[in-house]
Design a protein around this motif. Structure first.
Motif, short mmCIF file in Angstrom:
data_model
loop_
_atom_site.label_atom_id
_atom_site.label_comp_id
_atom_site.label_asym_id
_atom_site.label_seq_id
_atom_site.Cartn_x
_atom_site.Cartn_y
_atom_site.Cartn_z
N GLY A 87 57.58 42.20 25.69
CA GLY A 87 56.33 42.01 26.41
C GLY A 87 55.86 40.57 26.43
N THR A 88 56.79 39.62 26.34
CA THR A 88 56.38 38.23 26.31
C THR A 88 57.46 37.36 26.95
OG1 THR A 88 55.56 36.46 24.87
CG2 THR A 88 57.32 37.84 23.98
N SER A 89 57.40 36.05 26.77
CA SER A 89 58.37 35.13 27.34
C SER A 89 59.06 34.36 26.22
CB SER A 89 57.66 34.14 28.27
OG SER A 89 56.86 33.24 27.51
N PRO A 90 60.23 33.76 26.49
CA PRO A 90 60.91 32.98 25.46
C PRO A 90 60.08 31.82 24.92
CG PRO A 90 62.40 33.45 27.27
CD PRO A 90 61.03 33.86 27.72
N SER A 91 59.14 31.32 25.73
CA SER A 91 58.32 30.20 25.26
C SER A 91 57.17 30.66 24.37
CB SER A 91 57.75 29.42 26.46
OG SER A 91 56.92 30.25 27.25
N ALA A 92 56.82 31.95 24.43
CA ALA A 92 55.70 32.47 23.63
C ALA A 92 56.17 33.31 22.44
CB ALA A 92 54.78 33.31 24.51
N ALA A 93 57.41 33.80 22.49
CA ALA A 93 57.91 34.64 21.41
C ALA A 93 58.38 33.78 20.24
CB ALA A 93 59.08 35.49 21.90
N PRO A 94 58.10 34.19 19.00
CA PRO A 94 58.67 33.48 17.84
C PRO A 94 60.19 33.59 17.86
CG PRO A 94 56.90 34.98 17.17
CD PRO A 94 57.22 35.30 18.59
N SER A 95 60.85 32.54 17.34
CA SER A 95 62.31 32.53 17.38
C SER A 95 62.93 33.62 16.51
CB SER A 95 62.85 31.17 16.96
OG SER A 95 62.48 30.85 15.63
N MET A 96 62.12 34.26 15.66
CA MET A 96 62.63 35.39 14.89
C MET A 96 63.27 36.42 15.81
SD MET A 96 60.60 37.93 12.29
CE MET A 96 59.75 38.80 13.60
N TYR A 97 62.76 36.51 17.03
CA TYR A 97 63.24 37.53 17.94
C TYR A 97 64.58 37.18 18.60
CZ TYR A 97 58.76 39.78 17.23
OH TYR A 97 57.68 40.40 16.67
N HIS A 98 65.20 36.08 18.18
CA HIS A 98 66.57 35.87 18.64
C HIS A 98 67.49 36.93 18.07
CE1 HIS A 98 67.27 34.04 14.68
NE2 HIS A 98 68.56 33.94 14.96
N LEU A 99 66.99 37.70 17.09
CA LEU A 99 67.74 38.83 16.55
C LEU A 99 68.13 39.81 17.64
CD1 LEU A 99 65.77 41.60 16.36
CD2 LEU A 99 64.69 40.24 14.59
N MET A 100 67.37 39.83 18.76
CA MET A 100 67.66 40.77 19.85
C MET A 100 69.06 40.54 20.44
SD MET A 100 64.93 42.74 20.30
CE MET A 100 64.90 43.30 22.01
N SER A 101 69.55 39.30 20.36
CA SER A 101 70.88 39.02 20.90
C SER A 101 71.97 39.70 20.09
CB SER A 101 71.13 37.51 20.95
OG SER A 101 70.32 36.91 21.93
N HIS A 102 71.67 40.01 18.84
CA HIS A 102 72.63 40.76 18.04
C HIS A 102 72.83 42.16 18.61
CE1 HIS A 102 74.81 42.34 14.61
NE2 HIS A 102 73.89 43.27 14.43
N LEU A 103 71.78 42.69 19.23
CA LEU A 103 71.82 44.06 19.72
C LEU A 103 72.69 44.20 20.96
CD1 LEU A 103 68.03 44.91 19.31
CD2 LEU A 103 69.86 45.07 17.61
N ASP A 104 72.44 43.39 21.98
CA ASP A 104 73.17 43.57 23.23
C ASP A 104 74.50 42.83 23.27
OD1 ASP A 104 71.82 41.11 23.39
OD2 ASP A 104 71.81 41.16 25.58
N LEU A 105 74.60 41.68 22.57
CA LEU A 105 75.82 40.88 22.64
C LEU A 105 76.82 41.26 21.56
CD1 LEU A 105 74.33 37.36 23.45
CD2 LEU A 105 75.27 39.05 25.04
N SER A 106 76.35 41.60 20.38
CA SER A 106 77.27 41.91 19.28
C SER A 106 77.48 43.41 19.11
CB SER A 106 76.73 41.30 17.97
OG SER A 106 76.63 39.89 18.08
N GLN A 107 76.39 44.19 19.17
CA GLN A 107 76.52 45.64 18.99
C GLN A 107 76.95 46.35 20.28
OE1 GLN A 107 72.80 47.16 17.45
NE2 GLN A 107 73.48 46.90 15.35
N GLY A 108 76.62 45.78 21.42
CA GLY A 108 76.90 46.44 22.67
C GLY A 108 75.75 47.34 23.11
N VAL A 109 75.89 47.92 24.29
CA VAL A 109 74.83 48.73 24.88
C VAL A 109 75.34 50.16 25.08
CG1 VAL A 109 73.23 48.99 26.81
CG2 VAL A 109 73.94 46.70 26.09
N LEU A 110 74.60 51.12 24.54
CA LEU A 110 74.94 52.53 24.69
C LEU A 110 74.04 53.18 25.73
CD1 LEU A 110 75.29 53.49 20.91
CD2 LEU A 110 77.13 52.90 22.50
N TYR A 111 74.47 54.35 26.19
CA TYR A 111 73.66 55.13 27.12
C TYR A 111 73.70 56.59 26.71
CZ TYR A 111 72.23 57.67 31.32
OH TYR A 111 71.60 58.52 32.18
#
Length: 520
Positions: free
Chosen positions: A200-224
């Protein structure tokens, strides 16, 4: 000698979205006599569905991320995601269209890092970023997400103290700055930064802690999950009801009662007419916290002043479009992202820092018919999400173009943009079913503050223990759960918030997830 039988404690849960159903399931498993009150006629909240002319559309979440959170939740009931859901891995995980570039970019399921290096990322810097994302994710799950922060001991655990300097740096540096230190390629920056929209925010407003999200889609992959998130709703509802919870739909909560500093029950109205009262030892509101605070609780029991609400960031709203399309659409992935060249301008428009400038916009398209049986033979199903500023004055949606003009204009422009960028020139003429949803719909149907689509933005001032409490400090037996409180936005966070309610009831101040059923 007759033994005194202690009656079960009672709980009323307001709302049957993910957090409400999950809370009901956990409290029922704990031995509470639980009733869930849901204003709509169906459960699921924002994770709803709409069926029309043979098409089945999901109207809410569509990305299945953080699979271990789902797995952990099911384990608390002695089951598993494999037993409850039919999960498939998407390959590619998603497709990206960049403005003014002819060819889309696919993010593969098993080799995302290599693909980003081929796109323009420095291999060593990217690997450092992904390693940091994985470490930060483990840190968040182990020390932050499952903590109620009701005791100073939460901050004094050795594993938290050890990571405190790193946490402070990650909380105070913006995400876009952190990304720029790892890659100069703007396309890669956008792929690494877009998950901020999920928060619910932008890369300029989000704390860098949320770079953890890249672990989810890039490293773990995306399920359906086959059947969409409606199948996940059904699984959580099944667990709640199997453990004795009663779910009542068409029941609109009106007022939370209190006596001697304790919550005592909920007054509610029935959709067909009439008013009832349910007494309770525990009340859990999973409604938008602004609704709970300003409409359900009396002033002396509210935690937040109107002035404080005015200073908060509601996050973005959205225009949603459900489109039934004649013929195949191989040009689009199951998940597709369209990124504009000047995407910071788009974020500024969404946040209200500058007036809306019209198309093109960065937007998201889901094509579940690529993976699931959700459309009639010879047709495809599209779900389009266009982030916009949270402003109910933009209006509501409708069917067949019958929504308010500003909402329908966004849909028209988005269809044209998808057609141009994905190379589907006849897309507008092939749309045979159409429904739109706007900010006013989010406010009317879900009580969303200012018509927000997700919940308050994950800015520094609205993250972790600064977000919203789980337990009321003014009313014993009163609890909050859902996207507007800790730990935040998204289905996994809603499942965790339900667990936090139970931890708070137990007086559990640990930062770790609860033990699975039969463990220990």
């Amino acid at each position: 000698m007759n033994k005194t039988v202690t009656p079960p404690r009672t709980a009323v849960v307001i709302g049957a979205g993910f957090s409400g159903l999950a809370t009901a399931a956990l409290l029922a498993r704990e031995g509470f006599q639980v009733t869930v009150l849901e204003a709509q006629e169906t459960v699921g909240g924002r994770a709803g569905q709409w069926q029309h002319q043979g098409f089945r559309f999901e109207t809410g979440p569509s990305w299945y991320l953080m699979p271990e959170v789902f797995e952990h939740f099911f384990s608390l009931f002695g089951t598993s995601a494999e037993q409850e859901l039919d999960l498939v891995e998407l390959n590619p995980g998603y497709r990206v269209f960049f403005e003014e570039e002819d060819d889309p970019f696919d993010v593969p399921a098993r080799s995302a890092a290599e693909a980003l290096v081929a796109l323009g990322a420095d291999e060593a810097a990217l690997q450092s970023y992904l390693d940091s994302a994985a470490e930060t994710y483990r840190l968040a799950v182990g020390t932050l997400l499952y903590s109620t922060f009701t005791s100073a001991r939460s901050f004094l655990e050795p594993k938290v103290l050890k990571q405190l300097p790193r946490l402070l740096q990650l909380l105070t540096e913006p995400l876009d700055t952190f990304i720029a230190r790892h890659t100069a390629d703007q396309r890669v920056q956008k792929i690494l930064g877009y998950p901020a929209v999920f928060l619910g925010t932008s890369p300029s407003a989000a704390p860098s802690m949320y770079h953890l999200m890249s672990h989810l889609d890039l490293s773990q992959g995306v399920l359906y999950p086959r059947g969409g998130f409606s199948s996940v709703v059904a699984a959580v509802a099944r667990l709640a009801e199997d453990h004795g919870a009663v779910v009542r739909t068409g029941c609109q909560a009106e007022h939370i009662t209190a006596a001697k500093g304790r919550a005592t029950g909920v007054h509610f109205t029935l959709r067909g007419g009439g008013r009832e009262f349910l007494p309770a030892d525990v009340v859990v509101s999973t409604a938008d916290m602004h609704v709970t605070e300003t409409k359900l609780l009396t002033p002396e029991h509210r935690l937040t002043s109107e002035r404080s609400w005015r200073r908060r960031d509601p996050g973005p709203s959205a225009v949603l479009a459900m489109l039934g399309v004649r013929g195949p659409l191989p040009e689009l992935g199951h998940h597709s992202l369209l990124f504009t060249q000047d995407w910071q301008k788009g974020f500024d428009e969404i946040s209200g820092k500058r007036p809306a400038g019209g198309p093109p916009r960065s937007l998201y398209v889901c094509r579940p018919s690529a993976t699931d049986d959700v459309a009639p033979a010879g047709h495809e199903n599209l779900f389009v999400l266009v982030p916009i500023t949270a402003d109910t004055a933009l209006g509501a949606g409708g069917t067949d173009g019958g929504g308010d003009p500003q909402v329908e204009n966004v849909v028209d422009e988005s269809i044209e943009q998808i057609a141009a960028w994905a190379g589907i020139p006849d897309l507008p003429e092939r749309v045979v079913v159409r429904r739109s949803i706007g900010p006013a719909d989010f406010e009317r149907d879900f009580g969303a503050w200012r018509g927000g689509a997700l919940g308050p933005a994950h800015t520094l001032r609205q993250s972790a223990f600064l977000r919203g409490p789980i337990a009321s400090s003014k009313l014993a037996g009163m609890f909050y759960a859902g996207a507007t409180t800790m730990p935040g936005i998204g289905v996994p966070m809603c499942l965790i918030s339900a667990e936090l309610v139970l931890k708070a009831l137990r007086g559990d101040t640990t930062s770790a997830p609860m033990e699975a059923a039969g463990a220990g």
